[in-house]
Structure formats: structure tokens, C-alpha cells
Design an enzyme around this catalytic site. Structure first.
Site, PDB file in Angstrom:
ATOM      1  N   GLY A   1     -91.343 -24.069-100.599  1.00  0.00           N
ATOM      2  CA  GLY A   1     -91.509 -24.375-102.019  1.00  0.00           C
ATOM      3  C   GLY A   1     -90.826 -23.349-102.905  1.00  0.00           C
ATOM      4  O   GLY A   1     -91.344 -22.964-103.956  1.00  0.00           O
TER       5      GLY A   1
ATOM      6  N   ASP B   1     -87.177 -28.592 -89.761  1.00  0.00           N
ATOM      7  CA  ASP B   1     -88.293 -28.133 -90.583  1.00  0.00           C
ATOM      8  C   ASP B   1     -89.478 -29.083 -90.464  1.00  0.00           C
ATOM      9  O   ASP B   1     -89.311 -30.307 -90.406  1.00  0.00           O
ATOM     10  CB  ASP B   1     -87.841 -28.056 -92.044  1.00  0.00           C
TER      11      ASP B   1
ATOM     12  N   ASN C   1     -87.415 -21.228 -98.546  1.00  0.00           N
ATOM     13  CA  ASN C   1     -86.879 -22.586 -98.462  1.00  0.00           C
ATOM     14  C   ASN C   1     -86.669 -23.178 -99.851  1.00  0.00           C
ATOM     15  O   ASN C   1     -87.515 -23.016-100.738  1.00  0.00           O
ATOM     16  CB  ASN C   1     -87.823 -23.490 -97.671  1.00  0.00           C
TER      17      ASN C   1
END
Length: 285
Positions: free
Chosen positions: A209, A82, A230
């Protein structure tokens, strides 16, 4: 099972109307939490790690135990890098067997972001690795302080269409009101912007978020094309709370394995809840 492609996992999610959770797993216990939850909920899952996490765990160590966990799993698992911001790290992770990478060029001008992302796509697709990229900036909260997401930092729908068409990415992370980190209040998503991005692009959309998104907003976002959400802060808090509880004066636990097992279970319960919320539970077939 072996590690699977993010592209294929998200195509299925898009067709069947759910989102896959991308869960930050910085150590062995968190990797086990995600995989255990995925098997318990019969859900696909994405294991997330970033540069900071790899600096702590060591890339080769982390790749070894994360890949082994995926191989032993009975459900589809993606191992995903990521927020990589340099091509060297992307290359290293591909060589270590990651099945998906995210190149985050959102801090660069649009043309530079396109150019660098295309290079990542060419390298990754050549060996069957999926690519996520970001357009717009998802700000980071700190110490629970409120953060306003300015319109200027949000993803421009017309730019998103050009970005997707010219890069060949498999998933697009968008900025529509979410914030990385610990929220003081829930995020307010710009659904009109999200709908327009979904209408103009043909790839699965990703929200970063995810800890601070209200439940009803999650479901509406999925309806508008979001296929991956995520989650990091919720897992961090659950894991730390598990450690603190197990180390409490009256817990009776004084073995390191008992303490870590308590933290692992706390995180697993959070992952299970998110899988049900995202409606990915029961979708691992």
C-alpha cells in the site's frame, strides 16, 4: 542481466539504508515502464504480479516477456509473485522462472500460516527462489473511501519474531497502518510498532500500500528496517491517465502504439519519482 534474488537485493538495501520499489506491472507496457525507469535511475526494481494479473495476461506469456525484459536490463530486476494464497500457484510461478514469491497466509490462524509458509520456503529455497510472507492484515480500500486500520489487524511484534524464526522467510510484509488501493487520505504509520518489529526480527521488512504513504513517513520507515515498498495504485492511475490523455479528442493520436507509448511514459515517470523517494536511485551496482 538475468533475474536476481529478492533476498540479496533487500540485504543490500538494508545495509545501505534505502528501500527497493515493488511495482505492479500487469502488462508489457508496465513491465517496460518499470525497467526503463530502473535503467534511467540506475536503480534496482521488483516487478510485481498477482493472481488477478496472471489470470488476465496468462502465466506463461507474462513470465516470457517479463524474464526477457530482465535479461535485457542493465540493472538488477526481481520477478515477484505477490499475494499468492495457494501452493499450486507458487509452484507454477517457480517453474516458470520467477525469482521470488510471496505466500500470503495472513487470513489463516498463526499456526496454519507458519505451517504453510514453511512449506513454501522449503520448496522455493531448494531452487534458489526468495520468499516473502505476511503477518497481520493490510486492509483494502475501495472507491476512495477511508479505511481505518484496526490494531487487531496490525502485526504483533512478538508473533513476528516467532514467525520469522520458525519459517526461514527472506522478507516480512507487515501491517502497521497502510491500506491497499486508493486512499482518501494519507496513511498514518504506527512507528512504535514498526520499530519493535524491526528490533525483534532479523529480516528486511516490507510495506504494502505504498501509494498512500507520505514522503517523510517513507524515510522514517526505511530508517526502521523497511527495505521494500509496494506501489500499485499510483501506477494504475498514471497508466490510465496516459491512455485517456492520448485518446482525448484533441490529442491527434489515433495509432494504438502511440496511445500505449503515452501510457507507458506516464507510468515510467511515476516509477522514477518513487525510486528517488525510496533513495534506491543510483544503487544498481
Amino acid at each position: 542481466m538475468t533475474l536476481v534474488s529478492l533476498a540479496g537485493m533487500l540485504r543490500k538495501a538494508r545495509c545501505e539504508g534505502y528501500a527497493v520499489g515493488g511495482f505492479y506491472a500487469w502488462n508489457l507496457e508496465l513491465v517496460q515502464s518499470v525497467v526503463n525507469a530502473a535503467e534511467g535511475e540506475c536503480s534496482p526494481a521488483v516487478l510485481l504480479i498477482n493472481q488477478t494479473g496472471l489470470n488476465y495476461a496468462g502465466l506463461e506469456y507474462y513470465a516470457a516477456f517479463a524474464k526477457k525484459a530482465a535479461e535485457k536490463a542493465t540493472v538488477p530486476i526481481v520477478l515477484h509473485l505477490d499475494h499468492a494464497q495457494n501452493l499450486e500457484l507458487v509452484t507454477q510461478c517457480i517453474r516458470c522462472g520467477f525469482s521470488s514469491v510471496m505466500f500470503d497466509g495472513s487470513a489463516f490462524p498463526l499456526e496454519t500460516n507458519i505451517e504453510l509458509t514453511r512449506k513454501v520456503v522449503e520448496a522455493a529455497h531448494g531452487v534458489g527462489v526468495s520468499v516473502e510472507a505476511e503477518l497481520g492484515r493490510v486492509p483494502r480500500a475501495g472507491n476512495g473511501l477511508p479505511v481505518e486500520v484496526s490494531e487487531a489487524s496490525m502485526t504483533d511484534p512478538d508473533e513476528a519474531r516467532r514467525f520469522v524464526d520458525t519459517t526461514g522467510i527472506d522478507a516480512l510484509a507487515v501491517s502497521v497502518g497502510t491500506v491497499h488501493g486508493l486512499y482518501k487520505r494519507y496513511a498514518r504509520l504506527d512507528f512504535n510498532r514498526l520499530k519493535r518489529i524491526g528490533d525483534l526480527t532479523d529480516v528486511p521488512l516490507v510495506l504494502h500500500g505504498g501509494t498512500g504513504i507520505p514522503d517523510d513517513a517513507v524515510h522514517k520507515a526505511v530508517e526502521l528496517g523497511v527495505c521494500k515498498i509496494n506501489v500499485g495504485e499510483a501506477l494504475r492511475r498514471a497508466y490510465l491517465n496516459g491512455l485517456k490523455g492520448a485518446l482525448g479528442n484533441n490529442s491527434g493520436k489515433n495509432d494504438v502504439m502511440d496511445v500505449l507509448a503515452s501510457a507507458r511514459l506516464e507510468a515510467e515517470n511515476v516509477v522514477r519519482g518513487k525510486m528517488r523517494l525510496f533513495r534506491s536511485a543510483g544503487k544498481a551496482d
